[in-house]
Design a protein around this motif. Sequence first.
Motif, PDB file in Angstrom:
ATOM      1  N   PRO A   1       8.941  12.323  -6.342  1.00 40.70           N
ATOM      2  CA  PRO A   1       7.944  12.215  -5.272  1.00 40.70           C
ATOM      3  C   PRO A   1       8.315  11.173  -4.215  1.00 40.70           C
ATOM      4  N   SER A   2       7.805  11.400  -3.010  1.00 38.15           N
ATOM      5  CA  SER A   2       8.012  10.465  -1.899  1.00 38.15           C
ATOM      6  C   SER A   2       6.682   9.853  -1.507  1.00 38.15           C
ATOM      7  N   TYR A   3       6.754   8.667  -0.921  1.00 45.44           N
ATOM      8  CA  TYR A   3       5.556   7.923  -0.567  1.00 45.44           C
ATOM      9  C   TYR A   3       5.698   7.316   0.818  1.00 45.44           C
ATOM     10  N   TYR A   4       4.579   7.235   1.512  1.00 39.06           N
ATOM     11  CA  TYR A   4       4.467   6.430   2.722  1.00 39.06           C
ATOM     12  C   TYR A   4       4.066   5.046   2.228  1.00 39.06           C
ATOM     13  N   TYR A   5       4.682   3.994   2.769  1.00 35.32           N
ATOM     14  CA  TYR A   5       4.307   2.654   2.330  1.00 35.32           C
ATOM     15  C   TYR A   5       4.009   1.749   3.516  1.00 35.32           C
ATOM     16  N   GLU A   6       3.219   0.735   3.251  1.00 39.89           N
ATOM     17  CA  GLU A   6       2.943  -0.326   4.221  1.00 39.89           C
ATOM     18  C   GLU A   6       3.058  -1.667   3.512  1.00 39.89           C
ATOM     19  N   LEU A   7       3.728  -2.601   4.151  1.00 40.26           N
ATOM     20  CA  LEU A   7       3.688  -3.988   3.718  1.00 40.26           C
ATOM     21  C   LEU A   7       2.644  -4.649   4.598  1.00 40.26           C
ATOM     22  N   GLN A   8       1.615  -5.214   3.959  1.00 38.43           N
ATOM     23  CA  GLN A   8       0.463  -5.722   4.688  1.00 38.43           C
ATOM     24  C   GLN A   8       0.269  -7.220   4.448  1.00 38.43           C
ATOM     25  N   ALA A   9      -0.221  -7.886   5.478  1.00 36.84           N
ATOM     26  CA  ALA A   9      -0.707  -9.255   5.352  1.00 36.84           C
ATOM     27  C   ALA A   9      -2.223  -9.140   5.296  1.00 36.84           C
ATOM     28  N   VAL A  10      -2.802  -9.443   4.140  1.00 36.79           N
ATOM     29  CA  VAL A  10      -4.244  -9.327   3.958  1.00 36.79           C
ATOM     30  C   VAL A  10      -4.818 -10.726   3.805  1.00 36.79           C
ATOM     31  N   ASP A  11      -5.717 -11.075   4.697  1.00 42.38           N
ATOM     32  CA  ASP A  11      -6.365 -12.379   4.669  1.00 42.38           C
ATOM     33  C   ASP A  11      -7.867 -12.182   4.582  1.00 42.38           C
ATOM     34  N   VAL A  12      -8.517 -13.033   3.815  1.00 40.80           N
ATOM     35  CA  VAL A  12      -9.978 -13.028   3.743  1.00 40.80           C
ATOM     36  C   VAL A  12     -10.453 -14.202   4.594  1.00 40.80           C
ATOM     37  N   VAL A  13     -11.257 -13.881   5.608  1.00 41.03           N
ATOM     38  CA  VAL A  13     -11.726 -14.869   6.566  1.00 41.03           C
ATOM     39  C   VAL A  13     -13.226 -15.059   6.385  1.00 41.03           C
ATOM     40  N   THR A  14     -13.655 -16.330   6.333  1.00 42.20           N
ATOM     41  CA  THR A  14     -15.079 -16.631   6.247  1.00 42.20           C
ATOM     42  C   THR A  14     -15.601 -16.858   7.657  1.00 42.20           C
TER      43      THR A  14
ATOM     44  N   TYR B   1       0.875  -1.180   0.000  1.00 42.04           N
ATOM     45  CA  TYR B   1       0.000   0.000   0.000  1.00 42.04           C
ATOM     46  C   TYR B   1       0.903   1.218   0.000  1.00 42.04           C
ATOM     47  N   ILE B   2       0.631   2.184  -0.896  1.00 38.24           N
ATOM     48  CA  ILE B   2       1.411   3.425  -0.899  1.00 38.24           C
ATOM     49  C   ILE B   2       0.483   4.630  -0.947  1.00 38.24           C
ATOM     50  N   ARG B   3       0.972   5.727  -0.368  1.00 38.16           N
ATOM     51  CA  ARG B   3       0.240   6.997  -0.375  1.00 38.16           C
ATOM     52  C   ARG B   3       1.266   8.109  -0.588  1.00 38.16           C
ATOM     53  N   SER B   4       1.013   8.979  -1.539  1.00 36.07           N
ATOM     54  CA  SER B   4       1.936  10.068  -1.837  1.00 36.07           C
ATOM     55  C   SER B   4       2.021  11.032  -0.652  1.00 36.07           C
TER      56      SER B   4
ATOM     57  N   VAL C   1      -0.681  -4.664   9.338  1.00 33.59           N
ATOM     58  CA  VAL C   1       0.474  -3.917   8.843  1.00 33.59           C
ATOM     59  C   VAL C   1       1.716  -4.508   9.490  1.00 33.59           C
ATOM     60  N   LEU C   2       2.617  -5.030   8.648  1.00 39.86           N
ATOM     61  CA  LEU C   2       3.822  -5.683   9.145  1.00 39.86           C
ATOM     62  C   LEU C   2       5.035  -4.753   9.144  1.00 39.86           C
ATOM     63  N   LYS C   3       5.043  -3.790   8.242  1.00 40.19           N
ATOM     64  CA  LYS C   3       6.173  -2.853   8.158  1.00 40.19           C
ATOM     65  C   LYS C   3       5.670  -1.598   7.464  1.00 40.19           C
ATOM     66  N   ASN C   4       6.199  -0.442   7.861  1.00 39.00           N
ATOM     67  CA  ASN C   4       5.851   0.798   7.177  1.00 39.00           C
ATOM     68  C   ASN C   4       7.057   1.719   7.155  1.00 39.00           C
ATOM     69  N   GLY C   5       6.973   2.734   6.319  1.00 41.23           N
ATOM     70  CA  GLY C   5       8.078   3.681   6.220  1.00 41.23           C
ATOM     71  C   GLY C   5       7.850   4.635   5.071  1.00 41.23           C
ATOM     72  N   ASN C   6       8.934   5.306   4.668  1.00 42.65           N
ATOM     73  CA  ASN C   6       8.879   6.250   3.560  1.00 42.65           C
ATOM     74  C   ASN C   6       9.875   5.817   2.497  1.00 42.65           C
TER      75      ASN C   6
ATOM     76  N   ASN D   1      11.860  -0.298  -5.860  1.00 40.70           N
ATOM     77  CA  ASN D   1      12.762   0.341  -4.902  1.00 40.70           C
ATOM     78  C   ASN D   1      12.781  -0.373  -3.554  1.00 40.70           C
ATOM     79  N   LEU D   2      11.697  -1.080  -3.237  1.00 41.46           N
ATOM     80  CA  LEU D   2      11.641  -1.838  -1.988  1.00 41.46           C
ATOM     81  C   LEU D   2      12.081  -3.293  -2.172  1.00 41.46           C
ATOM     82  N   GLY D   3      12.474  -3.655  -3.411  1.00 43.97           N
ATOM     83  CA  GLY D   3      12.925  -5.022  -3.681  1.00 43.97           C
ATOM     84  C   GLY D   3      11.777  -6.022  -3.750  1.00 43.97           C
ATOM     85  N   LEU D   4      10.578  -5.536  -4.131  1.00 44.32           N
ATOM     86  CA  LEU D   4       9.397  -6.391  -4.193  1.00 44.32           C
ATOM     87  C   LEU D   4       9.017  -6.640  -5.648  1.00 44.32           C
ATOM     88  N   THR D   5       8.225  -7.684  -5.862  1.00 40.66           N
ATOM     89  CA  THR D   5       7.700  -8.007  -7.185  1.00 40.66           C
ATOM     90  C   THR D   5       6.195  -7.966  -7.125  1.00 40.66           C
ATOM     91  N   ARG D   6       5.584  -7.188  -8.022  1.00 44.55           N
ATOM     92  CA  ARG D   6       4.127  -7.149  -8.084  1.00 44.55           C
ATOM     93  C   ARG D   6       3.608  -8.476  -8.602  1.00 44.55           C
TER      94      ARG D   6
END
Length: 124
Positions: free
Chosen positions: A29-42, A19-22, A83-88, A118-123
């Motif tokens: 430009p700079s962004y605030y980012y979050e690495l999230q664990a998103v689970d769908v629970v029934t 998740y990113i927000r300018s 949210v597992l990690k956040n930063g700029n 830039n964060l070393g991630l793959t979409r």
Amino acid sequence: MQTSIVPVSVFPSTANVLYIRSITLGPPPSYYYELQAVDVVTKEREVPNPAYVPESVDADGNAVPPQGEPTITETYTEQVVTVLKNGNVSMTEDQWDNWAAGPITEDEPYQLDCIATNLGLTRA
């Protein structure tokens, strides 16, 4: 903006969404980012039964037993975000210079690609 990513270990779990927000317009430009664990629970819950007819009395004064059950079980899904990690993080000068002018629909994918890289991630 957010995007699914190839899962990556981030203590104490695994992140699957970026998740990113300018936060500044730059350049670059700079962004605030979050690495999230998103689970769908029934889940299940008891809800009022709209077809339930409570006990009543007919026109002759006779008791009419209830019809149906007062509650029914409903199944629904809930999204749980941790949210597992956040930063700029910022775009690089090269990314900023190569950001082509175009419709807004092309802006989001480009920004997400740059920040994920830039964060070393793959979409995903």
